[in-house]
Design a protein around this motif. Structure first.
Motif, mmCIF file in Angstrom:
data_model
loop_
_atom_site.group_PDB
_atom_site.id
_atom_site.type_symbol
_atom_site.label_atom_id
_atom_site.label_comp_id
_atom_site.label_asym_id
_atom_site.label_seq_id
_atom_site.Cartn_x
_atom_site.Cartn_y
_atom_site.Cartn_z
ATOM 1 N N THR A 51 0.873 -1.295 0.099
ATOM 2 C CA THR A 51 -0.063 -0.038 0.073
ATOM 3 C C THR A 51 0.809 1.210 0.006
ATOM 4 O O THR A 51 0.452 2.138 -0.760
ATOM 5 N N LEU A 52 1.955 1.298 0.811
ATOM 6 C CA LEU A 52 2.717 2.716 0.928
ATOM 7 C C LEU A 52 3.473 2.739 -0.360
ATOM 8 O O LEU A 52 3.581 3.962 -0.978
ATOM 9 N N ASN A 53 4.026 1.583 -1.173
ATOM 10 C CA ASN A 53 4.652 1.701 -2.414
ATOM 11 C C ASN A 53 3.854 2.017 -3.365
ATOM 12 O O ASN A 53 4.359 2.994 -4.136
ATOM 13 N N LEU A 54 2.633 1.768 -3.584
ATOM 14 C CA LEU A 54 1.758 2.195 -4.332
ATOM 15 C C LEU A 54 1.431 3.688 -4.153
ATOM 16 O O LEU A 54 1.306 4.505 -5.113
ATOM 17 N N LEU A 55 1.088 3.920 -3.054
ATOM 18 C CA LEU A 55 0.947 5.294 -2.794
ATOM 19 C C LEU A 55 2.071 6.287 -3.137
ATOM 20 O O LEU A 55 1.888 7.329 -3.697
ATOM 21 N N THR A 57 4.410 5.311 -5.249
ATOM 22 C CA THR A 57 4.322 5.612 -6.994
ATOM 23 C C THR A 57 3.224 6.537 -7.525
ATOM 24 O O THR A 57 3.747 7.434 -8.434
ATOM 25 N N ALA A 58 2.009 6.554 -6.874
ATOM 26 C CA ALA A 58 1.141 7.350 -7.276
ATOM 27 C C ALA A 58 1.749 9.003 -7.106
ATOM 28 O O ALA A 58 1.088 9.684 -7.905
ATOM 29 N N ALA A 59 1.904 9.121 -6.071
ATOM 30 C CA ALA A 59 2.524 10.638 -5.592
ATOM 31 C C ALA A 59 3.600 10.870 -6.811
ATOM 32 O O ALA A 59 3.742 12.044 -7.330
ATOM 33 N N TYR A 60 4.484 10.016 -7.132
ATOM 34 C CA TYR A 60 5.613 10.429 -8.103
ATOM 35 C C TYR A 60 5.002 10.725 -9.470
ATOM 36 O O TYR A 60 5.636 11.409 -10.248
ATOM 37 N N ALA A 61 4.020 9.705 -9.921
ATOM 38 C CA ALA A 61 3.577 9.792 -11.164
ATOM 39 C C ALA A 61 2.638 11.311 -11.230
ATOM 40 O O ALA A 61 2.673 11.752 -11.940
ATOM 41 N N LEU A 89 9.374 10.762 -0.069
ATOM 42 C CA LEU A 89 10.488 10.185 0.513
ATOM 43 C C LEU A 89 10.471 9.476 1.893
ATOM 44 O O LEU A 89 11.040 8.501 2.164
ATOM 45 N N VAL A 90 9.892 10.193 2.742
ATOM 46 C CA VAL A 90 9.537 9.586 4.130
ATOM 47 C C VAL A 90 8.766 8.282 4.095
ATOM 48 O O VAL A 90 9.218 7.407 4.725
ATOM 49 N N VAL A 91 7.810 8.291 3.331
ATOM 50 C CA VAL A 91 6.900 7.283 3.462
ATOM 51 C C VAL A 91 7.578 6.207 2.560
ATOM 52 O O VAL A 91 7.423 4.951 2.954
ATOM 53 N N VAL A 94 9.697 4.260 5.388
ATOM 54 C CA VAL A 94 8.787 3.501 6.194
ATOM 55 C C VAL A 94 8.727 2.363 5.263
ATOM 56 O O VAL A 94 8.914 1.012 5.847
ATOM 57 N N SER A 95 8.246 2.319 4.064
ATOM 58 C CA SER A 95 8.052 1.014 3.179
ATOM 59 C C SER A 95 9.023 0.259 3.066
ATOM 60 O O SER A 95 9.071 -1.241 3.158
ATOM 61 N N GLY A 96 10.398 0.969 2.833
ATOM 62 C CA GLY A 96 11.410 0.266 2.779
ATOM 63 C C GLY A 96 11.898 -0.595 4.023
ATOM 64 O O GLY A 96 12.296 -1.565 4.010
ATOM 65 N N TYR A 97 11.560 -0.247 5.267
ATOM 66 C CA TYR A 97 12.039 -0.550 6.612
ATOM 67 C C TYR A 97 10.974 -1.922 6.512
ATOM 68 O O TYR A 97 11.410 -3.030 7.044
ATOM 69 N N LEU A 98 9.675 -1.835 6.196
ATOM 70 C CA LEU A 98 8.808 -2.955 6.208
ATOM 71 C C LEU A 98 9.263 -4.084 4.940
ATOM 72 O O LEU A 98 9.151 -5.382 5.455
#
Length: 132
Positions: A51-55, A57-61, A89-91, A94-98
């Protein structure tokens, strides 16, 4: 005469390449997620990671489209674009940690079944919770 370099345009196209790469990684990630038994701690962490990665990706798109709109990239980046990048970048951190937790703690797609056992225990039967 106003001088604009290639940096803003290069950044915009690097964002586009990053979004394409993220979408390709998401396809493989979906396959990894479906290999995790539902109802487990690892599955919950995997859903949050996805979910965080998709968010992000959508933010960067959205950031790419924002930069591309109007006259295209200029010599400066607006405060809104910079804020969107900072939050993304912060999100992403967090996603990278998960994602690291999935791989290094639960052994998803990198360890044998005995190592993965901790993450594949149903979430409602956690041994660290007091019963009764």
């Amino acid at each position: 005469m106003r001088r604009t370099g290639h940096a803003p345009q290069g950044a915009m196209w690097l964002i586009a390449l990053g979004v394409i790469g993220a979408l390709a990684a998401a396809m493989v990630g979906f396959l990894d997620l479906f290999a995790i038994p539902p109802g487990t701690r690892a599955f919950r962490v995997g859903l949050m990671h996805m979910t965080l990665n998709l968010l992000v990706t959508a933010a960067y798109a959205g950031n790419f489209l924002w930069r591309h709109a109007g006259v295209g990239p200029t010599g400066s980046v607006g405060g809104g674009m910079l804020a969107l990048n900072a939050v993304s970048l912060v999100v992403l951190g967090v996603s990278g940690y998960l994602g690291g937790k999935l791989a290094y703690r639960y052994g998803v797609r990198v360890a044998d079944e005995i190592t993965r056992a901790e993450g594949f225990v149903p979430a409602h039967s956690r041994p660290d919770r007091p019963t009764g």
